[in-house]
Design an enzyme around this catalytic site. Sequence first.
Site, PDB file in Angstrom:
ATOM      1  N   HIS A  36       1.357   1.079   7.185  1.00  0.00           N
ATOM      2  CA  HIS A  36       0.822   0.724   5.862  1.00  0.00           C
ATOM      3  C   HIS A  36       0.300  -0.709   5.766  1.00  0.00           C
ATOM      4  O   HIS A  36       0.726  -1.498   4.930  1.00  0.00           O
ATOM      5  CB  HIS A  36       1.882   0.971   4.782  1.00  0.00           C
ATOM      6  CG  HIS A  36       2.299   2.402   4.664  1.00  0.00           C
ATOM      7  ND1 HIS A  36       3.106   2.855   3.655  1.00  0.00           N
ATOM      8  CD2 HIS A  36       2.021   3.491   5.445  1.00  0.00           C
ATOM      9  CE1 HIS A  36       3.316   4.169   3.814  1.00  0.00           C
ATOM     10  NE2 HIS A  36       2.659   4.559   4.896  1.00  0.00           N
ATOM     11  N   TYR A  39       8.829  12.135   1.446  1.00  0.00           N
ATOM     12  CA  TYR A  39       8.647  13.108   2.519  1.00  0.00           C
ATOM     13  C   TYR A  39       9.895  13.956   2.735  1.00  0.00           C
ATOM     14  O   TYR A  39       9.801  15.126   3.120  1.00  0.00           O
ATOM     15  CB  TYR A  39       8.282  12.385   3.818  1.00  0.00           C
ATOM     16  CG  TYR A  39       6.909  11.761   3.785  1.00  0.00           C
ATOM     17  CD1 TYR A  39       5.763  12.543   3.714  1.00  0.00           C
ATOM     18  CD2 TYR A  39       6.759  10.379   3.820  1.00  0.00           C
ATOM     19  CE1 TYR A  39       4.500  11.972   3.671  1.00  0.00           C
ATOM     20  CE2 TYR A  39       5.498   9.796   3.780  1.00  0.00           C
ATOM     21  CZ  TYR A  39       4.382  10.596   3.713  1.00  0.00           C
ATOM     22  OH  TYR A  39       3.134  10.030   3.665  1.00  0.00           O
ATOM     23  N   TYR A  67       0.304  -0.558 -11.154  1.00  0.00           N
ATOM     24  CA  TYR A  67      -0.029   0.857 -10.945  1.00  0.00           C
ATOM     25  C   TYR A  67       1.158   1.695 -10.464  1.00  0.00           C
ATOM     26  O   TYR A  67       0.985   2.843 -10.063  1.00  0.00           O
ATOM     27  CB  TYR A  67      -1.256   0.955 -10.022  1.00  0.00           C
ATOM     28  CG  TYR A  67      -2.483   0.484 -10.775  1.00  0.00           C
ATOM     29  CD1 TYR A  67      -3.300   1.381 -11.453  1.00  0.00           C
ATOM     30  CD2 TYR A  67      -2.748  -0.873 -10.923  1.00  0.00           C
ATOM     31  CE1 TYR A  67      -4.369   0.946 -12.217  1.00  0.00           C
ATOM     32  CE2 TYR A  67      -3.812  -1.321 -11.685  1.00  0.00           C
ATOM     33  CZ  TYR A  67      -4.619  -0.405 -12.324  1.00  0.00           C
ATOM     34  OH  TYR A  67      -5.674  -0.840 -13.108  1.00  0.00           O
ATOM     35  N   GLU A  88      -3.950   8.557  -5.012  1.00  0.00           N
ATOM     36  CA  GLU A  88      -4.501   8.111  -6.285  1.00  0.00           C
ATOM     37  C   GLU A  88      -5.875   7.486  -6.153  1.00  0.00           C
ATOM     38  O   GLU A  88      -6.134   6.708  -5.234  1.00  0.00           O
ATOM     39  CB  GLU A  88      -3.574   7.059  -6.916  1.00  0.00           C
ATOM     40  CG  GLU A  88      -2.233   7.585  -7.361  1.00  0.00           C
ATOM     41  CD  GLU A  88      -1.405   6.514  -8.064  1.00  0.00           C
ATOM     42  OE1 GLU A  88      -0.254   6.823  -8.438  1.00  0.00           O
ATOM     43  OE2 GLU A  88      -1.904   5.377  -8.251  1.00  0.00           O
ATOM     44  N   GLN A 128      -0.027   2.022  12.984  1.00  0.00           N
ATOM     45  CA  GLN A 128      -1.238   2.141  12.178  1.00  0.00           C
ATOM     46  C   GLN A 128      -2.050   0.856  12.157  1.00  0.00           C
ATOM     47  O   GLN A 128      -3.145   0.818  11.599  1.00  0.00           O
ATOM     48  CB  GLN A 128      -0.859   2.539  10.741  1.00  0.00           C
ATOM     49  CG  GLN A 128      -0.209   3.897  10.629  1.00  0.00           C
ATOM     50  CD  GLN A 128       0.318   4.184   9.233  1.00  0.00           C
ATOM     51  OE1 GLN A 128       0.179   3.381   8.317  1.00  0.00           O
ATOM     52  NE2 GLN A 128       0.930   5.344   9.065  1.00  0.00           N
TER      53      GLN A 128
END
Length: 386
Positions: A168, A282, A271, A261, A105
Amino acid sequence: MIRILALIVAATAVGITATAQVTQGRPNAGFDPAFPEQTRAPALPDTPVTVEVFVDGLESPWGIAPLGNGQFLVTEKPGALRVINADGGVSAPLQGLPDVAAQGQGGLLDVAVSPRFTQDRTVYWTYSKAVRGGFVTAAARGVLSSDGSLNGVSDIFVQDNPARNGRHFGSRIIPTEDGTVWITTGDRGAGDSGTLVQDIESTHGKVIRINADGTAPADNPFVGRAGDDRIWSLGHRNIQGAALGPGGLWTVEHGPRGGDELNQPQAGLNYGWPVVSYGINYRGSDVGQGAARGPGFEEPVYYWDPVIAPGGMMFYDGPYADWQGDLLIASLNPGALVRLKLRNGRVIGEERMLTDVGRIRDVQVLDGGAVLLLLDAGEVLRVTPG
């Protein structure tokens, strides 16, 4: 060449009179929201839009930013930064970028320009960087010269604690009028074992706020006490959307199975990830404590289950009255342009448009009221409401 892809016409209505929810399938987790407006808002009336292909042939585009005079900067994840001209033509890659580690990613990610770009010609971007021990999220800046090269390039943020996986990285970057810069990061694929996300000495899973030279502003929450003084908020899984709007910074982040979110991160607050989540892992197991909320953790403004897999986002400030002040969010999965209407900090309606164009990575609102959508498949669409 710009070409019309489709003219989508739908019935419109004034206000939000619909009460049915947006069609989105069964939730993965059985959590109840903390307040009524926190999820599955009423469906907004469909918006009529014209859709044109503005650019095609890009390679995995990730971020887009306006340069003025109808031009835009666009990143390609493998490592190229290009200029899109007003006629849809695309330049050769600009010279001067640092080495980009295009792993999984990761790659060349977001791009933004200084609020005073016409004077200082400064460009900011985020990317995945190879360091000893693996890969990290980094942010850099440079000056765009008239010959199309970047000069004076330097990193202003390099994440700590490298990981060898390619997951990520975050990450959006927003330079502001006061000279500070927002950067978002991810948990680097650590999942619900990602203890660094809760560690105030690590920049994993954080909103970062720095000065343009990389130093920490004096009013950051951890300046002068324990913790990395660049951190603004913590407990985030993978923030891939950020925008300035009512009250300051808003972010949207990927959850696991469920639990994407929308947040309005506040200084020094937590958070929740990976201790609490409105989703599940998953593999079907509980996240952390198996709870959606807990003491010491902030509630999201809104969440999705099932997910929308959010990309970039912007608040709409164009002339189309029905969208004024609404939040436009790119969806990667199932793919759509998601519009949220807010009132007093709560979501009161949701619309999903262009559900058949594929993975939408980023959103850019134009001065004239149209919206550019960056598609993973290599196109830039121009969407005109009304």
